[in-house]
Design an enzyme around this catalytic site. Structure first.
Site, PDB file in Angstrom:
ATOM      1  N   VAL A   1      14.565  -6.826   4.076  1.00  8.97           N
ATOM      2  CA  VAL A   1      15.304  -6.609   2.636  1.00  8.97           C
ATOM      3  C   VAL A   1      16.163  -5.472   3.183  1.00  8.97           C
ATOM      4  O   VAL A   1      15.974  -4.439   3.361  1.00  8.97           O
ATOM      5  CB  VAL A   1      14.269  -6.315   1.538  1.00  8.97           C
ATOM      6  CG1 VAL A   1      15.112  -6.166   0.351  1.00  8.97           C
ATOM      7  CG2 VAL A   1      13.333  -7.109   1.332  1.00  8.97           C
TER       8      VAL A   1
ATOM      9  N   HIS B   1      14.718   0.874   1.374  1.00 11.01           N
ATOM     10  CA  HIS B   1      13.311   1.310   0.796  1.00 11.01           C
ATOM     11  C   HIS B   1      12.362   1.999   1.685  1.00 11.01           C
ATOM     12  O   HIS B   1      12.470   1.695   2.757  1.00 11.01           O
ATOM     13  CB  HIS B   1      12.924   0.035   0.286  1.00 11.01           C
ATOM     14  CG  HIS B   1      12.562  -1.031   1.467  1.00 11.01           C
ATOM     15  ND1 HIS B   1      13.714  -1.834   1.667  1.00 11.01           N
ATOM     16  CD2 HIS B   1      11.489  -1.269   2.086  1.00 11.01           C
ATOM     17  CE1 HIS B   1      13.316  -2.400   2.845  1.00 11.01           C
ATOM     18  NE2 HIS B   1      11.860  -2.416   3.120  1.00 11.01           N
TER      19      HIS B   1
ATOM     20  N   ASP C   1       3.990  -3.080  -3.415  1.00 10.06           N
ATOM     21  CA  ASP C   1       4.404  -3.910  -2.481  1.00 10.06           C
ATOM     22  C   ASP C   1       3.393  -5.354  -2.497  1.00 10.06           C
ATOM     23  O   ASP C   1       2.097  -5.159  -2.696  1.00 10.06           O
ATOM     24  CB  ASP C   1       4.043  -3.545  -0.931  1.00 10.06           C
ATOM     25  CG  ASP C   1       4.895  -4.318   0.145  1.00 10.06           C
ATOM     26  OD1 ASP C   1       5.694  -3.996   0.960  1.00 10.06           O
ATOM     27  OD2 ASP C   1       4.208  -5.580   0.337  1.00 10.06           O
ATOM     28  N   ILE C   2       4.048  -6.376  -2.394  1.00 12.17           N
ATOM     29  CA  ILE C   2       3.509  -7.770  -2.613  1.00 12.17           C
ATOM     30  C   ILE C   2       2.692  -8.030  -1.485  1.00 12.17           C
ATOM     31  O   ILE C   2       1.376  -8.677  -1.682  1.00 12.17           O
ATOM     32  CB  ILE C   2       4.326  -8.839  -2.980  1.00 12.17           C
ATOM     33  CG1 ILE C   2       3.742  -9.902  -3.747  1.00 12.17           C
ATOM     34  CG2 ILE C   2       4.957  -9.246  -1.603  1.00 12.17           C
ATOM     35  CD1 ILE C   2       4.709 -10.777  -4.312  1.00 12.17           C
TER      36      ILE C   2
ATOM     37  N   ASN D   1      11.530   0.791   7.888  1.00 17.26           N
ATOM     38  CA  ASN D   1      11.825  -0.156   8.754  1.00 17.26           C
ATOM     39  C   ASN D   1      13.553  -0.242   8.798  1.00 17.26           C
ATOM     40  O   ASN D   1      14.061  -0.355   7.767  1.00 17.26           O
ATOM     41  CB  ASN D   1      11.430  -1.657   8.740  1.00 17.26           C
ATOM     42  CG  ASN D   1       9.738  -1.673   8.872  1.00 17.26           C
ATOM     43  OD1 ASN D   1       9.292  -0.946   9.611  1.00 17.26           O
ATOM     44  ND2 ASN D   1       9.041  -2.388   7.907  1.00 17.26           N
TER      45      ASN D   1
ATOM     46  N   HIS E   1       8.506   2.521   2.593  1.00 19.87           N
ATOM     47  CA  HIS E   1       7.067   2.192   2.499  1.00 19.87           C
ATOM     48  C   HIS E   1       6.220   3.280   2.311  1.00 19.87           C
ATOM     49  O   HIS E   1       6.124   4.306   3.255  1.00 19.87           O
ATOM     50  CB  HIS E   1       6.505   1.463   3.542  1.00 19.87           C
ATOM     51  CG  HIS E   1       7.376   0.025   3.878  1.00 19.87           C
ATOM     52  ND1 HIS E   1       6.662  -1.241   3.579  1.00 19.87           N
ATOM     53  CD2 HIS E   1       8.317  -0.175   4.674  1.00 19.87           C
ATOM     54  CE1 HIS E   1       7.565  -2.047   3.865  1.00 19.87           C
ATOM     55  NE2 HIS E   1       8.445  -1.714   4.440  1.00 19.87           N
TER      56      HIS E   1
HETATM   57  P1  AMP Z   1      10.868  -4.460   5.092  1.00 16.75           P
HETATM   58  O1  AMP Z   1      10.060  -5.566   5.930  1.00 16.75           O
HETATM   59  O2  AMP Z   1      10.617  -3.056   5.639  1.00 16.75           O
HETATM   60  O3  AMP Z   1      12.148  -4.730   4.793  1.00 16.75           O
HETATM   61  O4  AMP Z   1       9.946  -4.643   3.678  1.00 16.75           O
HETATM   62  C1  AMP Z   1      10.014  -5.286   2.715  1.00 16.75           C
HETATM   63  C2  AMP Z   1       8.679  -5.362   1.848  1.00 16.75           C
HETATM   64  O5  AMP Z   1       9.058  -6.043   0.497  1.00 16.75           O
HETATM   65  C3  AMP Z   1       7.601  -6.183   2.585  1.00 16.75           C
HETATM   66  O6  AMP Z   1       6.584  -5.156   2.834  1.00 16.75           O
HETATM   67  C4  AMP Z   1       7.461  -7.133   1.513  1.00 16.75           C
HETATM   68  O7  AMP Z   1       5.895  -7.425   1.194  1.00 16.75           O
HETATM   69  C5  AMP Z   1       7.812  -6.551   0.245  1.00 16.75           C
HETATM   70  N1  AMP Z   1       8.227  -7.261  -0.793  1.00 16.75           N
HETATM   71  C6  AMP Z   1       9.125  -8.652  -0.689  1.00 16.75           C
HETATM   72  N2  AMP Z   1       9.161  -9.225  -1.822  1.00 16.75           N
HETATM   73  C7  AMP Z   1       8.413  -8.623  -2.810  1.00 16.75           C
HETATM   74  C8  AMP Z   1       8.122  -8.548  -4.215  1.00 16.75           C
HETATM   75  N3  AMP Z   1       8.695  -9.795  -4.904  1.00 16.75           N
HETATM   76  N4  AMP Z   1       7.433  -7.864  -4.739  1.00 16.75           N
HETATM   77  C9  AMP Z   1       6.980  -6.575  -4.116  1.00 16.75           C
HETATM   78  N5  AMP Z   1       7.246  -6.441  -2.733  1.00 16.75           N
HETATM   79  C10 AMP Z   1       7.925  -7.262  -2.078  1.00 16.75           C
END
Ligand code: AMP
Length: 115
Positions: A96, A100, A31-32, A87, A102
């Site tokens: 997103v 996915h 995760d970024i 989530n 976490h």
């Molecule tokens: P959610 O809020 O549960 O939809 O999680 C989306 C996750 O994707 C968040 O924790 C972000 O930090 C992560 N995220 C978004 N863009 C990227 C990226 N380019 N590389 C890695 N993680 C990302």
């Protein structure tokens, strides 16, 4: 056709990302914005399912594969114990809409999120 998700774009190499593990159908991405010493997202390669409820109804075996890869990553990169979080919906923090999980591991403290 809608745009590919950010995760699909990373998987295809269009944008950079740290993929730490993969199987035929699932991959694990750092995760970024990490929220724990180990914070990895486990993601199906298909973006057919928007969230875990759709996935559980549509392909429970794929959901089980995600749990298996979560365990593998937590074992390889931490002590094997982990928190698994989906989530589900914007009000719950989902940003997103390509399902996915976490995977949070490392020093999480003794308290769980609930209870
Ligand atoms: P959610 O809020 O549960 O939809 O999680 C989306 C996750 O994707 C968040 O924790 C972000 O930090 C992560 N995220 C978004 N863009 C990227 C990226 N380019 N590389 C890695 N993680 C990302």
């Amino acid at each position: 056709m809608s745009e590919p998700s950010v995760f699909t774009r990373i998987l295809s190499g269009e944008i950079p990302g740290d993929i730490v593990a993969e199987t035929d159908r699932v991959f694990a991405l750092t995760d970024i914005h990490p929220q724990a010493p180990l914070h990895v997202l486990v993601i199906p390669k298909t973006e057919e399912f928007r969230d875990v409820t759709e996935l559980a109804a549509g392909d429970p075996t794929l959901l089980a594969e995600m749990v298996g890869l979560a365990r593998e990553v937590a074992t390889r990169h931490a002590d094997g114990e982990f928190r698994l979080l989906f989530n589900t919906g914007p009000g719950a923090g989902q940003t997103v809409f390509h399902v996915h999980a976490h995977v949070l591991a490392g020093d999480l403290g003794e308290k769980s999120l609930v209870g």
